[in-house]
Design a protein around this motif. Sequence first.
Motif, PDB file in Angstrom:
ATOM      1  N   ARG A  14      -3.826  42.821  91.588  1.00  0.00           N
ATOM      2  CA  ARG A  14      -5.007  42.457  90.797  1.00  0.00           C
ATOM      3  C   ARG A  14      -5.245  43.470  89.679  1.00  0.00           C
ATOM      4  O   ARG A  14      -6.388  43.770  89.318  1.00  0.00           O
ATOM      5  CB  ARG A  14      -6.243  42.299  91.683  1.00  0.00           C
ATOM      6  CG  ARG A  14      -6.124  41.141  92.667  1.00  0.00           C
ATOM      7  CD  ARG A  14      -7.317  41.012  93.581  1.00  0.00           C
ATOM      8  NE  ARG A  14      -7.156  39.850  94.457  1.00  0.00           N
ATOM      9  CZ  ARG A  14      -7.756  39.733  95.632  1.00  0.00           C
ATOM     10  NH1 ARG A  14      -8.533  40.692  96.086  1.00  0.00           N
ATOM     11  NH2 ARG A  14      -7.567  38.656  96.366  1.00  0.00           N
ATOM     12  N   SER A  15      -4.167  43.968  89.141  1.00  0.00           N
ATOM     13  CA  SER A  15      -4.230  44.950  88.057  1.00  0.00           C
ATOM     14  C   SER A  15      -4.550  44.256  86.735  1.00  0.00           C
ATOM     15  O   SER A  15      -3.857  43.324  86.326  1.00  0.00           O
ATOM     16  CB  SER A  15      -2.885  45.676  87.940  1.00  0.00           C
ATOM     17  OG  SER A  15      -2.774  46.352  86.706  1.00  0.00           O
ATOM     18  N   VAL A  16      -5.595  44.737  86.058  1.00  0.00           N
ATOM     19  CA  VAL A  16      -5.913  44.210  84.729  1.00  0.00           C
ATOM     20  C   VAL A  16      -4.731  44.415  83.782  1.00  0.00           C
ATOM     21  O   VAL A  16      -4.372  43.540  82.997  1.00  0.00           O
ATOM     22  CB  VAL A  16      -7.180  44.897  84.174  1.00  0.00           C
ATOM     23  CG1 VAL A  16      -7.369  44.577  82.694  1.00  0.00           C
ATOM     24  CG2 VAL A  16      -8.409  44.478  84.965  1.00  0.00           C
ATOM     25  N   LEU A  21      -1.173  39.237  82.011  1.00  0.00           N
ATOM     26  CA  LEU A  21      -0.439  39.274  80.748  1.00  0.00           C
ATOM     27  C   LEU A  21      -0.455  37.921  80.041  1.00  0.00           C
ATOM     28  O   LEU A  21      -0.582  37.852  78.811  1.00  0.00           O
ATOM     29  CB  LEU A  21       0.999  39.730  81.000  1.00  0.00           C
ATOM     30  CG  LEU A  21       1.162  41.142  81.579  1.00  0.00           C
ATOM     31  CD1 LEU A  21       2.633  41.452  81.816  1.00  0.00           C
ATOM     32  CD2 LEU A  21       0.544  42.175  80.637  1.00  0.00           C
ATOM     33  N   GLN A  22      -0.336  36.855  80.805  1.00  0.00           N
ATOM     34  CA  GLN A  22      -0.336  35.523  80.197  1.00  0.00           C
ATOM     35  C   GLN A  22      -1.662  35.257  79.489  1.00  0.00           C
ATOM     36  O   GLN A  22      -1.694  34.713  78.381  1.00  0.00           O
ATOM     37  CB  GLN A  22      -0.071  34.456  81.265  1.00  0.00           C
ATOM     38  CG  GLN A  22       0.055  33.032  80.711  1.00  0.00           C
ATOM     39  CD  GLN A  22       1.273  32.849  79.814  1.00  0.00           C
ATOM     40  OE1 GLN A  22       2.362  33.294  80.136  1.00  0.00           O
ATOM     41  NE2 GLN A  22       1.068  32.193  78.681  1.00  0.00           N
ATOM     42  N   ASN A  28       4.273  36.370  79.776  1.00  0.00           N
ATOM     43  CA  ASN A  28       4.493  37.298  80.881  1.00  0.00           C
ATOM     44  C   ASN A  28       5.684  38.216  80.619  1.00  0.00           C
ATOM     45  O   ASN A  28       5.944  39.139  81.386  1.00  0.00           O
ATOM     46  CB  ASN A  28       4.733  36.526  82.187  1.00  0.00           C
ATOM     47  CG  ASN A  28       3.440  35.966  82.757  1.00  0.00           C
ATOM     48  OD1 ASN A  28       2.445  36.685  82.855  1.00  0.00           O
ATOM     49  ND2 ASN A  28       3.454  34.694  83.122  1.00  0.00           N
ATOM     50  N   ASP A  29       6.365  37.961  79.502  1.00  0.00           N
ATOM     51  CA  ASP A  29       7.565  38.721  79.178  1.00  0.00           C
ATOM     52  C   ASP A  29       7.249  39.868  78.221  1.00  0.00           C
ATOM     53  O   ASP A  29       7.872  40.023  77.174  1.00  0.00           O
ATOM     54  CB  ASP A  29       8.620  37.796  78.563  1.00  0.00           C
ATOM     55  CG  ASP A  29       9.949  38.515  78.342  1.00  0.00           C
ATOM     56  OD1 ASP A  29      10.242  39.463  79.095  1.00  0.00           O
ATOM     57  OD2 ASP A  29      10.674  38.124  77.407  1.00  0.00           O
ATOM     58  N   VAL A  30       6.222  40.652  78.560  1.00  0.00           N
ATOM     59  CA  VAL A  30       5.892  41.844  77.769  1.00  0.00           C
ATOM     60  C   VAL A  30       5.737  43.036  78.711  1.00  0.00           C
ATOM     61  O   VAL A  30       5.348  42.882  79.878  1.00  0.00           O
ATOM     62  CB  VAL A  30       4.602  41.673  76.935  1.00  0.00           C
ATOM     63  CG1 VAL A  30       4.771  40.598  75.876  1.00  0.00           C
ATOM     64  CG2 VAL A  30       3.404  41.375  77.831  1.00  0.00           C
ATOM     65  N   LEU A  31       6.050  44.208  78.198  1.00  0.00           N
ATOM     66  CA  LEU A  31       5.828  45.447  78.937  1.00  0.00           C
ATOM     67  C   LEU A  31       4.428  45.930  78.603  1.00  0.00           C
ATOM     68  O   LEU A  31       4.137  46.236  77.445  1.00  0.00           O
ATOM     69  CB  LEU A  31       6.868  46.486  78.536  1.00  0.00           C
ATOM     70  CG  LEU A  31       6.857  47.801  79.324  1.00  0.00           C
ATOM     71  CD1 LEU A  31       7.283  47.563  80.775  1.00  0.00           C
ATOM     72  CD2 LEU A  31       7.787  48.826  78.666  1.00  0.00           C
ATOM     73  N   PRO A  32       3.517  46.002  79.584  1.00  0.00           N
ATOM     74  CA  PRO A  32       2.125  46.337  79.265  1.00  0.00           C
ATOM     75  C   PRO A  32       1.919  47.829  78.973  1.00  0.00           C
ATOM     76  O   PRO A  32       2.153  48.675  79.830  1.00  0.00           O
ATOM     77  CB  PRO A  32       1.352  45.902  80.517  1.00  0.00           C
ATOM     78  CG  PRO A  32       2.351  45.949  81.623  1.00  0.00           C
ATOM     79  CD  PRO A  32       3.681  45.626  81.007  1.00  0.00           C
ATOM     80  N   MET A  33       1.495  48.114  77.748  1.00  0.00           N
ATOM     81  CA  MET A  33       1.187  49.482  77.332  1.00  0.00           C
ATOM     82  C   MET A  33      -0.145  49.441  76.576  1.00  0.00           C
ATOM     83  O   MET A  33      -0.274  49.954  75.478  1.00  0.00           O
ATOM     84  CB  MET A  33       2.315  50.041  76.459  1.00  0.00           C
ATOM     85  CG  MET A  33       3.688  49.997  77.125  1.00  0.00           C
ATOM     86  SD  MET A  33       5.027  50.714  76.153  1.00  0.00           S
ATOM     87  CE  MET A  33       4.724  52.460  76.433  1.00  0.00           C
ATOM     88  N   GLY A 349       3.257  44.863  75.107  1.00  0.00           N
ATOM     89  CA  GLY A 349       1.851  44.517  75.009  1.00  0.00           C
ATOM     90  C   GLY A 349       1.006  45.733  74.698  1.00  0.00           C
ATOM     91  O   GLY A 349       0.810  46.593  75.554  1.00  0.00           O
ATOM     92  N   MET A 350       0.521  45.819  73.464  1.00  0.00           N
ATOM     93  CA  MET A 350      -0.354  46.924  73.043  1.00  0.00           C
ATOM     94  C   MET A 350      -1.671  46.353  72.539  1.00  0.00           C
ATOM     95  O   MET A 350      -1.830  45.137  72.403  1.00  0.00           O
ATOM     96  CB  MET A 350       0.330  47.747  71.939  1.00  0.00           C
ATOM     97  CG  MET A 350       1.573  48.485  72.401  1.00  0.00           C
ATOM     98  SD  MET A 350       2.258  49.582  71.126  1.00  0.00           S
ATOM     99  CE  MET A 350       3.004  48.384  70.013  1.00  0.00           C
TER     100      MET A 350
END
Length: 387
Positions: A14-16, A21-22, A28-33, A349-350
């Motif tokens: 349940r991480s924000v 990501l969607q 969903n194909d992004v690296l969250p930064m 993802g920035m």
Amino acid sequence: MLNFTDVHNRKDTRSVKWDILQDVFQSNDVLPMWVADMDFQTPQPVIDALVKRSKHGIFGYTILDNDVKDSIANWLKRRHNWSIQTDWLAFSPGVVASLHMAVQAFTEPSDKILIQTPVYTPFYNVIKKHNREVVKSPLKYSDNTYQIDFEDFEKKLKNGVKAFVLCSPHNPVGRVWQRDELKKMADLCVAYDVLIISDEIHGDLTFPGNKHIPIATLSEEINQQTITFMSPSKTFNLAGLQASYIVMADEKKRATLTEQLESQGHHMLNTMGNIALETAYNHGDDWLDELRNILQEHRDYVVAMFDQHAKQLKVIQSEGTYLLWIDCSALGLDDKSLKKFMIEQARVGMNAGIEYGEEGSQFMRMNIACPKATLEEGVNRIINAVK
């Protein structure tokens, strides 16, 4: 042994940052930064204390006793040379909640509240949601850093500003304000009787060689004029435990804000947040010292990689926080296209700079509080997309 290298799987927690990501990036194909929490585990003493408390199995109402308050006072003295009295403290679930309470307690609808843009997005929301007027004093961007426009700052204060929300250290531009800068701002606020509401949540996270100075420490008069919001949440990656505190020396202001907090049920900490705060402040110094070194290495890595392989991206000189502010204007993209490029081409993802005000146009904000392997993956994705 302190471990900042292991890559921990945060998906399905349940991480924000990782699990929506969607919704945020339409992919969903992004690296969250992006959102400001870390991909590092909190210090082991904090984990051990939480496990021990959970094994007790009874989670009734929890008091904020002198041990908790003393841990805060000792931390502020040890890390920031700030001597406070524990009866200056009040508590809330988070700094943004405290901002809402302060705006309601000390200002009236249509009152003017000053912010220095580009700045943390909730500052705008907090002011607008309570029908107050946002007054912007934009920071001056030149020579790869930001400075305060004191002429504009004073002009705005003269024009009937009731409160000033200070971001120190500044999110997103990464400035750690110097003593003379803080003093000049504070003296002007005192002269025009403007309340200083100081968000200092990133105060522990300065790069070596930079020193955070709580604005309330500059003089007794400034101390009385200031309300300071702090928390271990950014420092020790405890945001989900919702524990923050407010430092107020002025007795009347303290009574006013405490009444506002109590009227809306925001004056207590949950059991786990209570324990995490105390333990982190009592046993987290070595962990934090190592973290600051790691973050400096990460900052320098990003700067060097972009300078060598993607000169179109300029990392603004950063003195604190774990958030890099990146000038992408040389790519020649408008804000919508820039955001799309980072998501679809770079697959990173920035936060889009425009979210921090029009002064953030053509910028991106990158979170570097992650294992080096994650950082390298994100940086290389961006470089390859730029190439």
